[in-house]
Every structure is written in C-alpha cells, then in structure tokens.
Design a protein around this motif. Structure first.
Motif, short mmCIF file in Angstrom:
data_model
loop_
_atom_site.label_atom_id
_atom_site.label_comp_id
_atom_site.label_asym_id
_atom_site.label_seq_id
_atom_site.Cartn_x
_atom_site.Cartn_y
_atom_site.Cartn_z
N LYS A 49 0.83 -1.23 0.00
CA LYS A 49 0.00 0.00 0.00
C LYS A 49 0.86 1.27 0.00
CE LYS A 49 -4.35 -1.58 1.98
NZ LYS A 49 -4.10 -2.74 2.85
N ARG A 50 2.07 1.14 0.50
CA ARG A 50 2.99 2.29 0.47
C ARG A 50 4.28 1.85 -0.20
NH1 ARG A 50 2.69 4.73 6.64
NH2 ARG A 50 0.49 5.25 6.58
N SER A 51 4.93 2.80 -0.87
CA SER A 51 6.24 2.48 -1.45
C SER A 51 7.05 3.75 -1.64
CB SER A 51 6.07 1.75 -2.79
OG SER A 51 5.40 2.60 -3.69
N LEU A 52 8.34 3.55 -1.81
CA LEU A 52 9.23 4.68 -2.05
C LEU A 52 9.64 4.69 -3.52
CD1 LEU A 52 11.57 4.42 1.07
CD2 LEU A 52 9.58 5.89 0.75
N ASP A 53 9.67 5.89 -4.07
CA ASP A 53 10.10 6.05 -5.45
C ASP A 53 11.50 6.69 -5.41
OD1 ASP A 53 10.37 6.57 -8.07
OD2 ASP A 53 8.40 7.53 -8.33
N TRP A 54 12.52 5.85 -5.43
CA TRP A 54 13.90 6.35 -5.32
C TRP A 54 14.30 7.05 -6.62
CZ3 TRP A 54 16.26 5.48 -0.64
CH2 TRP A 54 15.75 4.46 0.17
N THR A 55 14.71 8.29 -6.51
CA THR A 55 15.09 9.05 -7.70
C THR A 55 16.52 9.54 -7.52
OG1 THR A 55 12.81 9.76 -7.87
CG2 THR A 55 14.39 10.97 -9.18
N GLU A 56 17.40 9.09 -8.38
CA GLU A 56 18.82 9.40 -8.16
C GLU A 56 19.14 10.87 -8.44
OE1 GLU A 56 21.69 6.70 -9.74
OE2 GLU A 56 23.28 7.72 -8.62
N ALA A 57 19.83 11.48 -7.51
CA ALA A 57 20.37 12.84 -7.69
C ALA A 57 21.88 12.69 -7.78
CB ALA A 57 19.98 13.71 -6.51
N LEU A 58 22.46 13.18 -8.85
CA LEU A 58 23.90 12.97 -9.04
C LEU A 58 24.71 13.97 -8.22
CD1 LEU A 58 24.20 12.38 -12.89
CD2 LEU A 58 24.18 10.66 -11.06
N ALA A 59 25.76 13.46 -7.61
CA ALA A 59 26.72 14.32 -6.91
C ALA A 59 28.03 13.58 -6.80
CB ALA A 59 26.19 14.69 -5.52
N GLY A 60 29.09 14.31 -6.51
CA GLY A 60 30.40 13.69 -6.33
C GLY A 60 30.99 13.21 -7.64
N MET A 76 20.66 20.05 -6.57
CA MET A 76 20.18 20.98 -5.54
C MET A 76 18.68 21.20 -5.70
SD MET A 76 22.71 21.64 -3.68
CE MET A 76 22.09 22.98 -2.68
N ASN A 77 18.23 21.32 -6.95
CA ASN A 77 16.80 21.55 -7.19
C ASN A 77 15.95 20.39 -6.70
OD1 ASN A 77 17.16 24.06 -8.22
ND2 ASN A 77 17.28 23.38 -10.36
N MET A 78 16.47 19.17 -6.88
CA MET A 78 15.69 18.01 -6.42
C MET A 78 15.52 18.05 -4.91
SD MET A 78 17.12 14.99 -8.82
CE MET A 78 16.19 13.65 -8.14
N PHE A 79 16.59 18.42 -4.23
CA PHE A 79 16.48 18.48 -2.76
C PHE A 79 15.63 19.67 -2.30
CE2 PHE A 79 19.71 15.29 -3.02
CZ PHE A 79 19.49 14.51 -1.89
N ARG A 80 15.58 20.71 -3.14
CA ARG A 80 14.68 21.84 -2.83
C ARG A 80 13.23 21.39 -2.99
NH1 ARG A 80 18.03 25.16 -6.22
NH2 ARG A 80 19.45 26.33 -4.91
N GLU A 81 13.00 20.61 -4.06
CA GLU A 81 11.63 20.25 -4.40
C GLU A 81 11.04 19.20 -3.46
OE1 GLU A 81 9.04 18.67 -8.21
OE2 GLU A 81 11.15 19.15 -8.49
#
Ligand code: ATP
Length: 393
Positions: A49-60, A76-81
């Motif tokens: 009933k619940r799940s996580l949608d992992w979305t990769e943010a590139l860094a390093g 940065m925008n992904m973490f802002r959003e």
C-alpha cells in the motif's frame, strides 16, 4: 518525529519520491543494499500500500563523470523540491573552489539541526560495562559557531586589519602573540539557539522523554556558549511553561567537559542533548564510539519549519575498504530508518532496527563489528543486507 505536522507532506502518502545521492567510495556499495532493505521493510510493513520512489540525484564523482560538475544545480533543485532525501558519503576534493555538497545543502535548505541518535544494539561490542544505558539523541546546531567559516590566516593583510580593529577600536590587550595569530569568529545568536532548543524540546515531549540537557562551555565563553545556555532556559520558560509545571519537561545544563565524562559514568541521566556546533561534533562521535563506532551511527540534517530533511551516513567514503564488499551499511540503514520515522512510517522503521539487532545478537555483522563479537561471523555488505531481510521474514 515531526513529519505528521509538516503541511507539505500529505497525511498518509502512499508513494513518496525520495531523491538519493549514492555517494563516493563505499557509498556505491552501501546505498544499493540500503535501498533493497528499506523497500523490503516497507513492502512487508504495508503490504504494497505504500512504497518509495527512489530518484537518483547525481553528486560527487558520479556527477563529475556524467556532467563535469560535482554538484549539478539539478541535484540541488531536487532536494529543494522534495522535502525528504538521503545521501551516501561524498569526497570533498582538496583545493579551492569546490563547495562541499554537505555545506551547500545545509546552507541552501537552512538545515539547522544535525540530529544524531545514539543507542546500543544488543550483540554489538562496547567499551562500556553497561552499554544498554546509552540512549540519547543529540541536537547539534548546524549553522553557527566557529563552523561559520569566518577565519583569517596569520600573516595576511586581513589578519593584520582584524588585529588593528581589535586592539585599536575594541581595546583588546589580551592577545598573547598578536603578530603571529590567526583569528576566528564564533557567532552564536538568539534565533539560532532558540530554534535548535525548541526542536530538541518538542522532540523530547513528542517521544515522552524526561527532558533536554543544554551542553555548553559557558563558564569560559560567557556570551556565546553562556548565551546559548541562558537563551535556551529562557525559551523553555517562555514557550513550555505548562509542560514544565506539569512535570513533563525538565531542562538542565552541564559544562561540555563534565558531560563527556558523565556520558561514560552515568549515561542513563541523559536523553535529549542540545548543543552548539563544535561541542556537538565531539559529543556525537564520542557517543558513537561508545556503542559501536562510525559504521553504525546514523544522522540527519533537518529544518523543522520547512520540513526539509536530508538523512545520511555519518562516516566518510572509507577509500581503504571501498570496492571490497566489506563496508558496514548500518549507518546508512539506520539513517533510512530515521527517515521512515520522520515520514511517520514507524512500522517499517522498526522492522529494520529489530532485524538488525537480531543479526547482531547472533554475531552476524560486517567485519568492523563481527571481529569484536565473541562468536562473530563476518558477512559482506550485500550478505549483511540479505541477512537483515531474512530476519524480517
Ligand atoms: P573521507 O576522506 O571520505 O572522510 P576517511 O577514510 O578519512 O574518508 P571515514 O570514511 O570516516 O574517513 O573512515 C574512517 C575509518 O573508518 C576508515 O578506516 C574506514 O575504513 C572505517 N569506516 C568508515 N566507514 C565504514 C563503514 N561503513 N564500514 C566499515 N568501516 C568503515
């Protein structure tokens, strides 16, 4: 934690987007294991009933190889959003011009609390006689103090100018070797103190913990560290008078050096700690060492007003063991469990921590922990993840 109160988080979201930064070094090994274990726990707890949608943010390094930039604006925008995200350890290249992602995220999102829970898991070796008495949550101020980065190197025109200001305009005479001194500035504000102490008090009340201890060096630094103590007490009196009168909240304070000694002698006296940035650095690492070390200490950076929270492995990239399938994923996994709690997904979080403890009790852990267990069996990073999932079933 505070998640249910955050307006931007739907009351019971069923599918939540989680930006994640894999990280450098051992990050590449522990993040995939972490994601698998977390998905397993969520599926088990909520039956799909619940799940996580992992979305990769590139860094390093990964971001550098793909885009030529270690910290793309898109990340940065992904973490802002998205209010809740998680990150593995990142290398900060030595040399000018490269801002560390940790600092960038902390500053951009104003993540003013560095949250470090410290508890002992049965089965894990500890230098203490009674490690079960250690159960604390450190609220480390994350934006002020000597960490503000206001420093001048000795011998530079800036240091000379600052010295002139101190001696000429401020009448300072106490600098022992003025010509060869570097200088640093330690800003500590009322607002910075109040929001940190308020967050710690709310956490204590919400989790029905006895109170908050303000840890400081106000005996020496009267206006900065002493200010922190005084403003902390004043805030509690002003905003939490009822809870204090009803006996639900006790605020106390202790000098940092005495506190470090007491954590070894009487750790049961402390539950929620509120402290400034530098003290918090020493304290959280000492406490972590008391219950199993950096491979197992989780952490998060949070702004309780905006709701933004970035959960993270507290250790570094561990280049000495990277690529060998030996890194301990526990720090990241326990951070992910904190993340689930923050979202109000407590059942899934408990599945992870309980399963981990069951593995430790059997002496099954990655090598950093297993080598100190009486009948310890060293598992690889991937195999330890599998073990935790098995223990959940
Ligand atoms: P960085 O430069 O990224 O901070 P570092 O090696 O200087 O890396 P850490 O990564 O914190 O600092 O590592 C310190 C020590 O702890 C190293 O010997 C490392 O192998 C060990 N270590 C760190 N993280 C883990 C982990 N997850 N599992 C096992 N050992 C770890």
């Amino acid at each position: 934690m505070e998640a249910s109160k955050q307006q931007h988080l739907p009351a019971a979201p069923e599918r939540v987007i989680i930006p994640f930064i894999e990280g450098d070094g051992v990050g590449r090994e522990i993040m995939p294991v972490c994601r698998r274990v977390v998905d397993h726990a969520v599926a088990k707890a909520y039956g799909g009933k619940r799940s996580l949608d992992w979305t990769e943010a590139l860094a390093g390094e990964k971001a550098f190889n793909a885009t030529g930039n270690r910290l793309p604006e898109e990340t940065m925008n992904m973490f802002r959003e998205y209010p809740v995200g998680i990150k593995g350890p990142l290398t900060t290249p030595v040399g000018g011009g490269v801002r560390s992602l940790n600092v960038a995220l902390r500053q951009t999102l104003d993540l003013y609390v560095c949250l470090r829970p410290v508890r002992w898991f049965r089965g894990v070796d500890s230098p203490l006689k009674e490690p079960q008495k250690v159960n604390m949550v450190v609220f480390r101020e994350n934006t002020e103090d000597i960490y503000a980065g206001i420093e001048w190197q000795q011998g530079t025109p800036e240091a000379r100018k600052f010295l002139q200001f101190l001696t000429g305009e401020m009448g300072v005479t106490k600098i022992r070797f003025p010509e060869t001194s570097s200088f640093g500035v330690k800003p500590v504000s009322i607002e910075g103190t109040e929001r940190l102490v308020r967050a710690a008090i709310k956490y204590a009340l919400k989790n029905q913990l006895p109170g908050v201890t303000l840890v400081h060096k106000g005996n020496i630094m009267k206006f900065t560290e002493g200010g922190f103590k005084n403003w902390g007490y004043a805030l509690a009196e002003r905003e939490f008078a009822r809870e204090t009168a009803e006996g639900k909240l006790v605020i106390k304070d202790v000098i940092a050096d005495a506190f470090l000694q007491n954590t070894l002698l009487t750790p049961e006296k402390y539950s929620v700690i509120a402290t400034l940035n530098l003290n918090g650095d020493y304290i959280s690492d000492q406490l972590a060492a008391m219950v199993g070390g950096i491979g197992i200490a989780p952490g998060a950076n949070i702004n309780y007003e905006s709701g933004h929270a970035v959960f993270e492995a507290t250790h570094g990239t561990a280049p000495d063991i990277a690529g060998k399938n030996t890194a301990n994923p526990s720090s990241l996994l326990l951070s992910a469990a904190m993340m689930l709690e923050y979202m109000g997904w407590n059942q899934a979080a408990a599945l992870i921590t309980n399963a981990m403890e069951k593995a430790f009790i059997k002496g099954e852990a990655t090598h950093d922990l297993a080598r100190f267990m009486p009948k310890g069996k060293s598992l690889g990073t991937v195999q330890f993840g599998d073990k935790i999932m098995n223990e959940m079933d």
